[in-house]
Design an enzyme around this catalytic site. Structure first.
Site, PDB file in Angstrom:
ATOM      1  N   ARG A 109       0.834  -1.250  -0.131  1.00 26.43           N
ATOM      2  CA  ARG A 109       0.034  -0.010  -0.040  1.00 26.43           C
ATOM      3  C   ARG A 109       1.122   1.230   0.053  1.00 26.43           C
ATOM      4  O   ARG A 109       0.636   2.209  -0.856  1.00 26.43           O
ATOM      5  CB  ARG A 109      -0.997   0.072   1.258  1.00 26.43           C
ATOM      6  CG  ARG A 109      -2.276  -0.192   1.119  1.00 26.43           C
ATOM      7  CD  ARG A 109      -2.605  -0.718   2.464  1.00 26.43           C
ATOM      8  NE  ARG A 109      -1.508  -2.026   2.908  1.00 26.43           N
ATOM      9  CZ  ARG A 109      -1.993  -3.170   2.535  1.00 26.43           C
ATOM     10  NH1 ARG A 109      -2.807  -3.387   1.729  1.00 26.43           N
ATOM     11  NH2 ARG A 109      -1.042  -4.063   2.544  1.00 26.43           N
ATOM     12  N   THR A 110       1.882   1.440   0.915  1.00 31.92           N
ATOM     13  CA  THR A 110       2.390   2.682   1.274  1.00 31.92           C
ATOM     14  C   THR A 110       3.329   2.732  -0.252  1.00 31.92           C
ATOM     15  O   THR A 110       3.101   4.061  -0.751  1.00 31.92           O
ATOM     16  CB  THR A 110       3.428   2.541   2.324  1.00 31.92           C
ATOM     17  OG1 THR A 110       2.615   2.172   3.365  1.00 31.92           O
ATOM     18  CG2 THR A 110       3.804   3.704   2.532  1.00 31.92           C
ATOM     19  N   LYS A 116      25.483  -3.335  -1.111  1.00 31.84           N
ATOM     20  CA  LYS A 116      27.054  -3.089  -1.092  1.00 31.84           C
ATOM     21  C   LYS A 116      27.700  -2.511   0.171  1.00 31.84           C
ATOM     22  O   LYS A 116      28.822  -2.187   0.165  1.00 31.84           O
ATOM     23  CB  LYS A 116      27.363  -2.293  -2.212  1.00 31.84           C
ATOM     24  CG  LYS A 116      26.911  -3.022  -3.652  1.00 31.84           C
ATOM     25  CD  LYS A 116      27.340  -2.229  -4.995  1.00 31.84           C
ATOM     26  CE  LYS A 116      26.984  -2.579  -6.176  1.00 31.84           C
ATOM     27  NZ  LYS A 116      27.068  -1.816  -7.092  1.00 31.84           N
ATOM     28  N   ARG A 138      11.367   4.177   3.186  1.00 31.05           N
ATOM     29  CA  ARG A 138      11.028   3.269   4.551  1.00 31.05           C
ATOM     30  C   ARG A 138      12.373   2.090   4.728  1.00 31.05           C
ATOM     31  O   ARG A 138      12.931   1.872   4.054  1.00 31.05           O
ATOM     32  CB  ARG A 138       9.788   2.140   3.748  1.00 31.05           C
ATOM     33  CG  ARG A 138       9.730   0.844   4.884  1.00 31.05           C
ATOM     34  CD  ARG A 138       8.459   0.272   4.686  1.00 31.05           C
ATOM     35  NE  ARG A 138       7.268   0.787   4.823  1.00 31.05           N
ATOM     36  CZ  ARG A 138       5.955   0.197   4.932  1.00 31.05           C
ATOM     37  NH1 ARG A 138       5.792  -0.852   4.624  1.00 31.05           N
ATOM     38  NH2 ARG A 138       4.783   1.089   5.211  1.00 31.05           N
ATOM     39  N   HIS A 176       5.237   6.091  11.655  1.00 32.71           N
ATOM     40  CA  HIS A 176       4.738   6.201  10.212  1.00 32.71           C
ATOM     41  C   HIS A 176       3.677   7.150   9.878  1.00 32.71           C
ATOM     42  O   HIS A 176       2.449   7.007   9.928  1.00 32.71           O
ATOM     43  CB  HIS A 176       3.884   4.657  10.020  1.00 32.71           C
ATOM     44  CG  HIS A 176       3.618   4.188   8.882  1.00 32.71           C
ATOM     45  ND1 HIS A 176       3.647   5.095   7.664  1.00 32.71           N
ATOM     46  CD2 HIS A 176       3.375   2.990   8.280  1.00 32.71           C
ATOM     47  CE1 HIS A 176       3.562   4.426   6.392  1.00 32.71           C
ATOM     48  NE2 HIS A 176       3.179   3.033   7.051  1.00 32.71           N
TER      49      HIS A 176
HETATM   50  C1  NCD Z   1       1.329  -0.773   8.254  1.00 28.01           C
HETATM   51  C2  NCD Z   1       3.137  -0.630   8.336  1.00 28.01           C
HETATM   52  O1  NCD Z   1       3.461  -0.562   7.503  1.00 28.01           O
HETATM   53  O2  NCD Z   1       3.446  -0.321   9.419  1.00 28.01           O
HETATM   54  N1  NCD Z   1       1.304  -1.129   7.039  1.00 28.01           N
HETATM   55  C3  NCD Z   1       0.863   0.200   6.048  1.00 28.01           C
HETATM   56  O3  NCD Z   1       1.818   0.784   5.881  1.00 28.01           O
HETATM   57  N2  NCD Z   1      -0.362   0.432   5.512  1.00 28.01           N
HETATM   58  C4  NCD Z   1       1.039  -1.688   9.071  1.00 28.01           C
HETATM   59  C5  NCD Z   1       1.279  -3.167   9.228  1.00 28.01           C
HETATM   60  O4  NCD Z   1       2.553  -3.540   8.328  1.00 28.01           O
HETATM   61  O5  NCD Z   1       0.980  -3.764   9.998  1.00 28.01           O
END
Ligand code: NCD
Length: 306
Positions: free
Chosen positions: A51-52, A80, A101, A129
């Site tokens: 999703r993200t 590397k 991320r 997040h």
């Molecule tokens: C969440 C995350 O990555 O922290 N997912 C997301 O970004 N929608 C929640 C999860 O992974 O449980």
């Protein structure tokens, strides 16, 4: 240079204006189709995501911009031995804005200290997040009509669930939000959230183990997945993974106006029979995530040009 590393990097007024912009984008999508023409977003994902990452990429495409990046550390120079500081210095030569991320807490902050373009934290380890929080806030506001004066139950892995940490930080700045933290003993909120954020804010909150006993009080129920990848051993994960499974029977005592949120991915903590219940908001929430990320990209690029 303005970055988004922690949700508190934004003032409450800035958050409200981002949510307003997201609403406007949803209502007038055509008008935003070219606003990021010739701009590039880099998605640097050192940890898995559906999703993200895809919502960031879709967001930039819908603004008329382009995207580049990688979706696993193994396909980048991190394999590397390159530092995140060097990676973002280099990526800043190719892109106008970066969403990152990383499995290590603090990595996007370290990146921001060395970046010439805006960095957006798209999740750092079990820490924060912020863009999921913008998604959650937009969803609550659209479903409830306001960000003030409701009781939210946060249920599941409150220890490692980074979305919960950022959401609490944001909601303690709203008026009259009551928090009910529902988790097994081992997965309670970490001290840096319970003491430093919740207690310090003076907000009303309770910590309980049983979801059924608090269900009738809740206006919003925020379910989370037990974060398998952050456990030190598989045995603990197996013991705790089924702590909460929301079923239609458990919802019988809930308000008819309840809003059920989940950042997704879901494992088994919400029975799929609930998906067709009008109180289930999680797929609408996933859609909202794209629009609020469009708003954020637009604002950060505007600020960077000042
Ligand atoms: C969440 C995350 O990555 O922290 N997912 C997301 O970004 N929608 C929640 C999860 O992974 O449980």
């Amino acid at each position: 240079m303005r970055h988004l590393i922690d949700i508190r990097d934004l003032t409450q007024a800035e958050i409200v204006s981002l949510l307003d912009l997201a609403d406007d984008i949803m209502a007038r999508r055509e008008d935003y189709r070219e606003v990021c023409r010739y701009k590039k977003l880099a998605t640097l994902f050192f940890e898995p995501s559906t999703r993200t990452r895809l919502s960031f990429e879709a967001a930039m495409m819908e603004l008329g911009g382009k995207v580049l990046g990688f979706s696993e550390a193994a396909s980048s120079s991190a394999s590397k031995g390159e530092s995140v500081a060097d990676t973002v210095r280099v990526v800043g030569c190719y892109a106008d804005i970066i969403a990152m991320r990383h499995p290590k807490e603090g990595a996007p902050l370290a990146a921001a200290l060395h970046s010439t373009v805006p960095i957006i934290n798209a999740g750092d380890g079990g820490h924060n997040h912020p863009t999921q929080t913008l998604t959650d806030l937009l969803t609550i506001r659209r479903e409830k009509g306001s960000l003030d004066g409701f009781t939210i139950g946060l249920c599941g892995d409150l220890k490692f669930g980074r979305t919960v940490h950022s959401l609490i930080a944001a909601l303690t700045r709203c008026e009259g939000v009551r928090f009910v933290c529902i988790s097994p003993e081992e997965l309670r909120l970490p001290g840096y959230v319970r003491q430093d954020v919740l207690e310090r804010s003076g907000a009303s909150f309770a910590e309980v183990r049983d979801l059924a006993e608090v269900m009738p009080e809740l206006d919003v129920l925020y379910m989370t997945r037990v974060q398998r990848e952050r456990f030190f051993n598989e045995e603990d994960y197996l013991r705790l993974k089924d702590s909460y499974i929301l079923t239609p029977a458990k919802l019988e005592s809930a308000k008819s106006s309840l809003s059920i949120l989940h950042p997704l991915p879901r494992v088994n903590e919400i029975d799929t029979a609930i998906d067709s219940d009008p109180r289930a908001c999680y797929f609408r929430q996933a859609l909202n995530g794209k629009f609020v990320r469009m708003a954020l990209i637009l604002k950060l690029l505007e600020e960077a040009e000042k």
